[in-house]
Motif scaffolding. Structure first.
Motif, mmCIF file in Angstrom:
data_model
loop_
_atom_site.group_PDB
_atom_site.id
_atom_site.type_symbol
_atom_site.label_atom_id
_atom_site.label_comp_id
_atom_site.label_asym_id
_atom_site.label_seq_id
_atom_site.Cartn_x
_atom_site.Cartn_y
_atom_site.Cartn_z
ATOM 1 N N VAL A 152 39.646 4.933 58.724
ATOM 2 C CA VAL A 152 41.133 4.538 58.995
ATOM 3 C C VAL A 152 41.873 5.964 59.974
ATOM 4 C CG1 VAL A 152 43.359 4.209 57.927
ATOM 5 C CG2 VAL A 152 41.343 3.004 56.970
ATOM 6 N N LEU A 153 41.634 6.920 59.385
ATOM 7 C CA LEU A 153 42.240 8.015 60.067
ATOM 8 C C LEU A 153 41.835 8.169 61.453
ATOM 9 C CD1 LEU A 153 43.715 10.636 59.593
ATOM 10 C CD2 LEU A 153 41.760 11.984 58.837
ATOM 11 N N LEU A 154 40.576 8.129 61.794
ATOM 12 C CA LEU A 154 40.004 8.334 63.038
ATOM 13 C C LEU A 154 40.822 7.175 63.902
ATOM 14 C CD1 LEU A 154 36.571 9.665 62.683
ATOM 15 C CD2 LEU A 154 38.635 10.921 63.191
ATOM 16 N N ALA A 197 43.243 5.402 63.545
ATOM 17 C CA ALA A 197 44.855 5.647 63.917
ATOM 18 C C ALA A 197 45.266 6.422 64.723
ATOM 19 C CB ALA A 197 45.464 6.120 62.241
#
Lengths: 265, 484, 453
Positions: free
Chosen positions: C54-56, C58
């Protein structure tokens, strides 16, 4: 069958507890056990002897599938307990190990109290319905482990605080508390002093009345003292298996003779 | 003489010493010298540089302090105008003095003019403006006089500094060369010197700690002189106003810090611990080889990235679920929950790799013992391994807590700016670290309580995290000793 | 000694002997719990990896658009009447024409293009084109003319930087709904953009200026770039490398090889392990108090940032260096001592070279950590400062005010215009690429030189 204490002489009368046929063990590419076939009798102390690295401990660990925990280890051949293949896919190794208990080279009490150490097995196997029953099981196991008198006043002290010999007897008590049918011992006295060794050996002799005991040992004197049957391993092969007295006095194979007389080892 | 020149002269003397020392031994003949020739060279060079440069550094540190103190003491009481502080006046004095230096350097005035100049008969401000030093107001006679005194004292100081350093360097040179004969144990002497350098490098850790403590204690002391400690520790309101009359109670900030850290730990500890258990007990070598580094990528990502992630991704997502259009618990994207969740994600690899180490330190014999009794793997983990590893895991969690408490960027972006004591995790709250940033990056006067409070907050933060760390490291060390 | 024999007659059959293949109900329950536990572990790893994904994603989805920028490509007539009134191409006269002289030329050029293409529009004045054009376009054109005065009088093809609203419209950030309150641009402009886009006048192309350019004022996000702050980070990393590596290695050698077992050594060790866990913001306070308040070093200077980060990175480097020194087996030291080397010689000739790959790996990882660190930089004034000027040289690179990559990202994220969020995410991508490269180098070093004793 259980009604009378056994004497050393009626070993022959015992039935086969564990039988192994053409067992091969591989550690990765290393062929550690080659073609071992052996039949271990009930209510008998069987000693595995042989030089370091001959495979005796490896073979012992096959008997309750402790080798399963090592990823690269592969076992072939047939090992059966009471006629049932223990490597059958349907066999739960957890149930097997409850029947075939094990005591290790180095005493390994859990960092818990003495009581909890012994109660651990009965608890996970659900052997006691209530606290009173559990107390009883623990006391019986500690008595059978010949350590009850030394620890009965401090059951809730940590098991790691005992001396080496006491720790090893605690581990034996812990193993018998789950009511195994076979007890495997991997050099149980190698870290103990002579007095503690004598106590443990005496205990092994007592245990023979109820269990089939298999002991791996480096000490030939110990094998001669405690066992009725002896198996001699060399370079992954089972060289000779027979009555202890016969192996030590009149070995058939020249390698056995060399080992016993101290020329290899 | 400028410092750079002085430094270069010392270096040149050292180089000369190196060559001279080396030559004296190689050309002497006779018995083979005790050490290799280079050691003799280094010995001389060391004896030139070490005392001279040490003196230079000490002088550079001490002279400004002494001069400042003398000039400050010389300033009359009426030198400080209404609404100003001694510190501001002193910085004016320094600026004027620097300006005069520049003016002299550019040839606008002579050094004598600068010393003789008086505020009454010459326009100092325009002169300095020409020299490139802009002043806010005209120079008062007291300030000019102080600046001249400042210059004079510094000139004297500089002269003696040059003299002392050069004398030391030359004395060192003479001493070193005198020593350079074959029977002198040059290697041992040089090695002692190197050892000293190594020791000095190691001592920087102590200096850093001392620096942290001094910078915190000094400014915190100032703060408590102008703002009562009883109110700082006793008030439940945080409302700084740069016009004065601020209430600077620490409790709302501590509560925000604690609340966010707790949420972060609630996220990170179970996930991190279970991940560590799975990786160390169940996963095969192949899975370990990719899953562990991937998880640790989370630890390598800078915290500013997590801050932005909280502000622009997690906050809006939470807002759609818990905000006005959803459950209605949340007012804005920045909240304790946002910051806590994101901080939890950041801490997962921290908890998991620490726990992994600790679980791996549990001896295999305990696992064997448990399996040998017919325990399943999960029974072994739950009843033998985790209890045995418990102290270590507690230590790891405390270290993670200390990280959470000291984390800055995530809370600056994710937690909001309002200091409040609330139980609703969807409220915006703020933390000690976020307030340190906001109090010190504003345009506040450095001597005001609103800016100085940041140091008191820093001190509190330092003490809390230090305490947690010392305690956690103690537990972990005890734990490791148990199995060694 | 025990009651084993006395009780021996009745074997306590707490668990009747059963077949190994018959799985009892209790075993079933235990195996189910085993499976559950395993599933928890897998779920935990899955959750961690899910967060990573999710972080990457985003970062990539929000930031990749920063690398594309909208341009308006039109021929611009460089009117000599406006740019060089005297007609003698005197560079001094040309330089006197400010950007206000250039803006109408650009606006006219765009307007003419619109009329040439026959695009129907409500606008009838070239001045209305202002909304499409970045405020920085005039300055860029002026720079180009001053560099080459011969261009005056000619018609040159010029890539005009489009305004951030137009850029946002092409990237989907700005829509007709979102600009109803916007004073900078009207729906009519967006219609115009649509039409110009069809014939290729308005197009997106790769945004080199974002990587190499300087920061811009708050109202010109389309112009902002990371280049200057990248230089700031570079100079800071130079300071960290040249201070932290030698000091860290020297400290580790002392502690690992020479330190006597005494209270002082213990004290150093305690200090190092605690400093490794001190929050980075506290190092910012130290930097502020020690380097700026006390030593009067210039604020916002990469030198100060580098010094602060050096102190912060030192413990990391010391810890990893000591680990690599420890990994060199004692037999190597013994061998050197055995041929008559001094302790110092054995360390510098044998142990240190063998430990070097590990030391470098640790240093790179420490540098990567320092490169991404933001909090201490906030306190020593590396934010709030608009990094528009490239440093003039090495000295000014260290001493003149600058920003740093993470501080620049912080600054952008704090600005009100959402167009800056895209820049911030884009900046993160660049920062992460740097970190990735550093970590890959560290891994390669480790793999290549890893030694098993």
């Amino acid at each position: 069958m259980y009604d009378a204490p056994l004497r050393k002489t009626d070993v022959e009368a015992n039935e086969i507890k564990i039988s192994a046929k053409d067992v091969q063990v591989y550690y990765g590419d290393n062929h550690a056990i080659k073609d071992v076939s052996v039949e271990l009798q009930d209510k008998t102390v069987t000693a595995f002897i042989g030089p370091s690295g001959c495979g005796k401990s490896t073979f012992l660990r096959c008997l309750n599938r402790m080798n399963d925990t090592i990823d690269i280890c592969r076992v072939e051949g047939l090992i059966s307990l009471d006629g049932e293949d223990i490597y059958d896919k349907r066999v739960d190794p957890v149930q097997l190990r409850a029947k075939v208990g094990m005591v290790f080279q180095k005493a390994n009490p859990f960092p818990k109290s003495i009581y909890d150490n012994v109660a651990y097995g009965p608890r996970i196997h659900g052997l006691a319905k209530n606290k009173a029953e559990l107390d009883e099981i623990v006391e019986k196991a500690l008595r059978r482990g010949a350590i009850w008198d030394e620890v009965k006043d401090r059951l809730h002290a940590p098991g790691t605080g005992l001396s080496g010999g006491q720790q090893q007897r605690l581990c034996i008590a812990r193993a018998v508390a789950t009511e195994p049918e076979v007890l495997l011992m991997d050099e149980p006295c190698s870290a103990l002093d002579p007095i503690a060794t004598a106590q443990v050996e005496e205990l092994i002799d007592e245990l023979r009345t109820k269990y089939s005991v298999v002991i791996v040992t480096h000490s030939m004197q110990q094998a001669a003292r405690v066992s009725q049957k002896t198996a001699f391993f060399h370079l992954g092969n089972l060289v000779e298996y027979g009555e202890t007295s016969q192996i030590f006095t009149n070995p058939v194979d020249s390698r056995t003779e060399s080992y016993i007389t101290g020329r290899i080892g | 003489m400028p410092v750079l020149w002085l430094f270069l002269i010392v270096l040149a003397l050292a180089a000369m010493g190196f060559i001279a020392g080396r030559m004296r031994v190689t050309t002497a003949g006779g018995v083979r010298p005790h050490s290799l020739p280079n050691y003799y060279g280094w010995n001389v060079a060391m004896k030139v540089m070490a005392p001279a440069l040490l003196a230079l550094v000490v002088w550079l540190l001490v002279q400004p302090i002494l001069v400042d103190r003398q000039v400050t003491a010389g300033l009359g009481e009426n030198a400080v105008p209404e609404g100003s502080t001694l510190g501001l006046v002193m910085s004016d004095v320094r600026r004027v003095a620097d300006g005069l230096d520049t003016a002299v350097g550019r040839g606008l005035i002579t050094s004598g003019d600068a010393d003789a100049m008086s505020a009454a008969d010459s326009n100092v401000r325009s002169l300095l403006g020409e020299a490139g030093v802009a002043l806010g107001s005209d120079v008062s006679p007291e300030v000019l006089e102080a600046a001249q005194r400042y210059r004079a004292m510094n000139a004297t100081g500089d002269f003696w500094r040059t003299a002392v350093v050069l004398v030391l360097a030359i004395a060192g040179l003479a001493w070193g060369i005198a020593q350079s004969h074959g029977s002198f144990r040059a290697r041992n002497s040089v090695e002692t010197g190197i050892r000293m350098i190594l020791l000095a490098a190691a001592s920087i850790a102590i200096l850093t700690t001392i620096g942290i403590v001094l910078s915190l204690v000094g400014n915190t002391w100032h703060f408590f002189q102008i703002y009562p400690a009883s109110k700082f520790f006793g008030s439940f309101t945080w409302s700084p106003s740069f016009g004065g009359g601020s209430e600077l109670g620490i409790w709302p900030l501590l509560w925000g810090t604690l609340y966010i850290s707790i949420i972060a730990l609630i996220v990170a500890v179970p996930i991190g611990l279970f991940a560590a258990v799975y990786l160390s007990e169940y996963a095969g070598p192949r899975m370990r080889a990719w899953a562990k580094p991937l998880l640790e990528v989370l630890a390598g990502i800078p915290t500013i990235v997590y801050g932005l992630f909280a502000l622009l991704t997690v906050g809006p997502i939470l807002l759609t679920v818990f905000g006005r259009d959803g459950l209605g618990w949340m007012q804005a994207g920045t909240a304790v929950m946002t910051a806590g969740l994101v901080m939890g994600i950041m801490l997962i690899p921290f908890v998991s790799s620490l726990s992994d180490d600790i679980i791996n330190a549990v001896p295999q014999s305990l696992r064997d013992g448990s399996y040998g009794l017919g325990a399943t793997q999960s029974e072994t983990i739950k009843q033998v391994i985790l209890p045995a590893a418990l102290p270590g895991i507690v230590g790891a969690v405390l270290l993670a807590a200390s990280r959470a408490i000291g984390e800055t960027m995530i809370v600056v972006f994710g937690a909001g700016a309002a200091a409040r004591l609330s139980l609703n995790p969807f409220d915006a709250m703020t933390t000690v670290t976020a307030k340190i940033v906001s109090q010190l990056t504003g345009d506040a006067d450095f001597a005001s309580p609103e800016a100085l409070v940041a140091f008191a907050l820093g001190m509190t933060l330092f003490i809390i995290t230090l305490g947690l760390n010392v305690f956690a490291l103690y537990i972990v060390r005890k734990y490791r000793e148990q199995y060694e | 000694m025990t009651d084993a024999t006395s009780q021996g007659g009745s074997r306590p059959n707490a668990r009747p002997t059963t077949s190994l293949t018959a799985v009892g109900s209790r075993t079933k329950k235990r195996n189910a719990s085993e499976k559950r536990f395993r599933a928890y572990g897998l779920a935990a790893i899955g959750t961690g990896l899910f967060f990573l994904v999710v972080l990457l994603s985003a970062i990539v989805s929000n930031g990749s658009s920063a690398f594309m920028q909208t341009f308006i490509e039109v021929p611009v007539y460089l009117d000599p009447a406006k740019l060089d009134k005297n007609g003698n191409r005197d560079p001094e006269d040309i330089a006197k024409v400010s950007t206000f002289g250039y803006s109408p030329l650009i606006q006219n050029a765009v307007f003419e293009q619109v009329q040439d293409k026959g695009i129907a529009t409500e606008y009838d004045d070239a001045g209305d084109m202002k909304a499409l054009i970045s405020a920085s376009a005039a300055a860029q054109l002026r720079d180009r003319v001053i560099a080459n005065p011969d261009l005056i009088g000619e018609t040159v093809d010029f890539q005009i930087l489009a305004s951030s609203r137009v850029d946002g419209y092409l990237k989907g950030r700005v829509s007709r709904d979102s600009i109803t309150q916007d004073k900078n641009i009207d729906a009519g402009h967006l219609d115009l953009v649509d039409a110009l886009r069809e014939d290729g006048t308005v197009h997106k192309s790769f945004n080199f200026a974002f990587i190499t350019g300087a920061d811009a004022s708050e109202s010109r996000p389309e112009q902002a770039g990371l280049g200057v702050s990248m230089l700031g980070s570079f100079f800071m990393m130079l300071v960290v490398l040249f201070l932290a590596l030698p000091i860290g290695v020297a400290a580790s050698i002392y502690l690992e090889e020479f330190a006597p077992q005494n209270k002082f050594t213990d004290f150093i060790e305690v200090n190092i392990s605690n400093l490794a866990a001190v929050p980075s913001i506290v190092f910012g306070i130290l930097g502020l108090a020690a380097f700026i308040q006390f030593a009067h070093l210039p604020q916002s200077a990469p030198l100060v940032g580098g010094l602060t980060l050096t102190l912060m990175t030192l413990p990391t480097i010391v810890i990893s260096t000591r680990a690599s020194l420890k990994a060199v087996p004692p037999s190597i030291r013994d061998a050197a001592l055995g041929v008559g080397a001094s302790k110092m010689q054995s360390v510098f000739h044998h142990v240190l070279p063998l430990a070097m790959p590990g030391i470098l790996t640790g240093t790179i990882i420490g540098l990567a950590q320092a490169l991404g660190e933001t909090a201490p930089l906030l306190l020593i004034g590396m934010v709030g400062y608009i990094a528009t000027n490239y440093p003039d040289g090495v000295i000014s690179g260290f001493l003149s005010p600058n920003s740093a990559m993470p501080a620049q990202i912080y600054e952008w994220a704090k600005r009100a215009d959402p167009a800056y969020y895209e820049r911030a995410w884009g900046g993160i991508i660049i920062l992460l690429v740097f970190l990735l490269v550093m970590n890959v180098i560290a891994i390669i070093l480790r793999r290549k030189f890893e030694r098993r004793w």
